[in-house]
Scaffold this motif. Structure first.
Motif, short mmCIF file in Angstrom:
data_model
loop_
_atom_site.label_atom_id
_atom_site.label_comp_id
_atom_site.label_asym_id
_atom_site.label_seq_id
_atom_site.Cartn_x
_atom_site.Cartn_y
_atom_site.Cartn_z
N UNK A 1 1.03 -1.30 -0.14
CA UNK A 1 -0.01 0.10 -0.20
C UNK A 1 0.54 1.15 0.03
N UNK A 2 2.01 1.22 1.35
CA UNK A 2 2.87 2.53 0.88
C UNK A 2 3.83 2.62 -0.19
N UNK A 3 3.95 1.52 -0.62
CA UNK A 3 4.48 1.64 -2.75
C UNK A 3 3.55 1.90 -3.01
N UNK A 4 2.38 1.86 -3.63
CA UNK A 4 1.73 1.89 -4.40
C UNK A 4 1.18 3.74 -4.04
N UNK A 5 0.90 4.26 -2.91
CA UNK A 5 0.45 5.80 -2.59
C UNK A 5 1.78 6.33 -3.14
N UNK A 6 2.80 5.59 -2.51
CA UNK A 6 4.27 6.64 -2.95
C UNK A 6 4.61 6.73 -4.10
N UNK A 7 4.18 5.31 -5.00
CA UNK A 7 4.18 5.73 -6.17
C UNK A 7 3.98 6.41 -6.75
N UNK A 8 2.32 6.76 -6.89
CA UNK A 8 1.14 7.63 -6.96
C UNK A 8 1.73 9.21 -7.19
N UNK A 9 1.89 9.33 -5.45
CA UNK A 9 2.33 10.33 -5.61
C UNK A 9 4.12 11.07 -6.21
N UNK B 1 4.99 10.48 -9.27
CA UNK B 1 4.38 10.68 -10.28
C UNK B 1 4.31 11.56 -10.05
N UNK B 2 3.07 12.31 -9.53
CA UNK B 2 2.58 13.64 -9.40
C UNK B 2 3.68 14.80 -8.80
N UNK C 1 6.57 14.82 -10.36
CA UNK C 1 7.16 14.76 -10.82
C UNK C 1 7.05 15.41 -12.03
N UNK C 2 5.75 15.19 -12.63
CA UNK C 2 4.99 15.77 -13.28
C UNK C 2 4.19 17.48 -13.16
N UNK C 3 4.42 17.81 -12.36
CA UNK C 3 3.87 19.13 -11.39
C UNK C 3 5.02 20.05 -11.70
N UNK C 4 6.72 18.70 -11.22
CA UNK C 4 7.96 19.87 -11.38
C UNK C 4 7.94 20.38 -12.78
N UNK D 1 10.51 8.17 -3.98
CA UNK D 1 10.74 6.99 -4.75
C UNK D 1 11.64 6.64 -3.95
N UNK D 2 12.64 6.89 -3.15
CA UNK D 2 13.36 5.88 -1.84
C UNK D 2 12.41 5.11 -1.17
N UNK D 3 10.86 5.62 -0.97
CA UNK D 3 9.96 4.53 0.09
C UNK D 3 9.40 3.84 -0.86
N UNK D 4 9.02 3.97 -2.28
CA UNK D 4 8.90 3.23 -2.93
C UNK D 4 10.24 2.08 -3.33
N UNK D 5 11.36 2.40 -3.59
CA UNK D 5 12.34 1.66 -3.60
C UNK D 5 12.49 0.64 -2.39
N UNK D 6 12.43 1.09 -1.15
CA UNK D 6 12.94 0.11 0.06
C UNK D 6 11.03 -0.49 0.51
N UNK D 7 10.50 -0.03 -0.32
CA UNK D 7 9.11 -1.70 0.23
C UNK D 7 9.54 -2.74 -1.22
#
Length: 190
Positions: free
Chosen positions: A17-25, A27-28, A30-33, A49-55
């Motif tokens: 769940x954390x990997x999915x949430x962090x990856x969605x965030x 994406x947003x 990165x696109x926003x920047x 991206x670090x949280x996604x990698x850890x998970x």
């Protein structure tokens, strides 16, 4: 932080769940920047991206028939890192600058709505647990077996199917909100 701790009741659930949430965030963020010519390596995108990698690195050891467990300190660390990522972006961006017109509600408030969408499943489970325990006359921190994942298993879902369904729900809500934000901004340009 405690929402992630409470959702950590089945093997692989919290990490997924954390990997999915962090990856969605991510994406947003990165696109926003990219769209607003901000620095791409913002604190929010780096932490996400670090949280996604850890998970993702932890999941092979933690999926059903787990050989390794994260425990309370691991789930609280993931919750803290996810909250840090969400707060760091929403604190840096002026919502009024995101709307292309003065009346663009979605563009202006998406940085404030997206953290709720990313944390929808853990937050829903947290609120339901607090309400359920308070109504029952128990202390809010007393454990019970009535979390969302326990209820799904009582309905007959297997351990793996419960985790995969909750991952799917998390992905639909989190990426759905990112998609609405992206497509909503594209409609403004058309």
């Amino acid at each position: 932080v405690n929402a992630i701790n409470l959702v950590d009741g089945l093997d692989g659930l919290a990490a997924g769940v954390v990997a999915i949430g962090a990856s969605a965030f991510f994406v947003y963020a990165y696109l926003l920047s990219f769209e607003h010519d901000l620095v791409r390596a913002t604190t929010a995108s780096l932490i996400s991206v670090v949280v996604v990698a850890v998970c993702v690195g932890f999941l092979p050891h933690n999926f059903h028939r787990a050989r390794m467990f994260m425990g309370d300190s691991g789930s609280m660390l993931l919750g803290f890192l996810l909250a840090t990522s969400l707060i760091s972006l929403t604190g840096q961006i002026d919502p009024a600058a995101l709307s292309s017109t003065g009346s663009d509600f979605l563009g202006a408030y998406l940085p404030l709505i997206l953290p709720i969408a990313v944390m929808a499943l853990p937050f829903l489970d947290l609120v339901m647990a607090y309400v359920r325990r308070t109504v029952a006359g128990k202390l809010w921190f007393e454990a019970d077996k009535a979390h969302l994942h326990h209820r799904m298993m009582n309905l007959g879902h297997s351990h793996r199917n419960t985790v995969l369904l909750l991952w799917l729900w998390s992905a639909i809500v989190a990426y759905g909100m990112v998609g609405v934000g992206i497509w909503g901004q594209w409609w403004n340009y058309a």
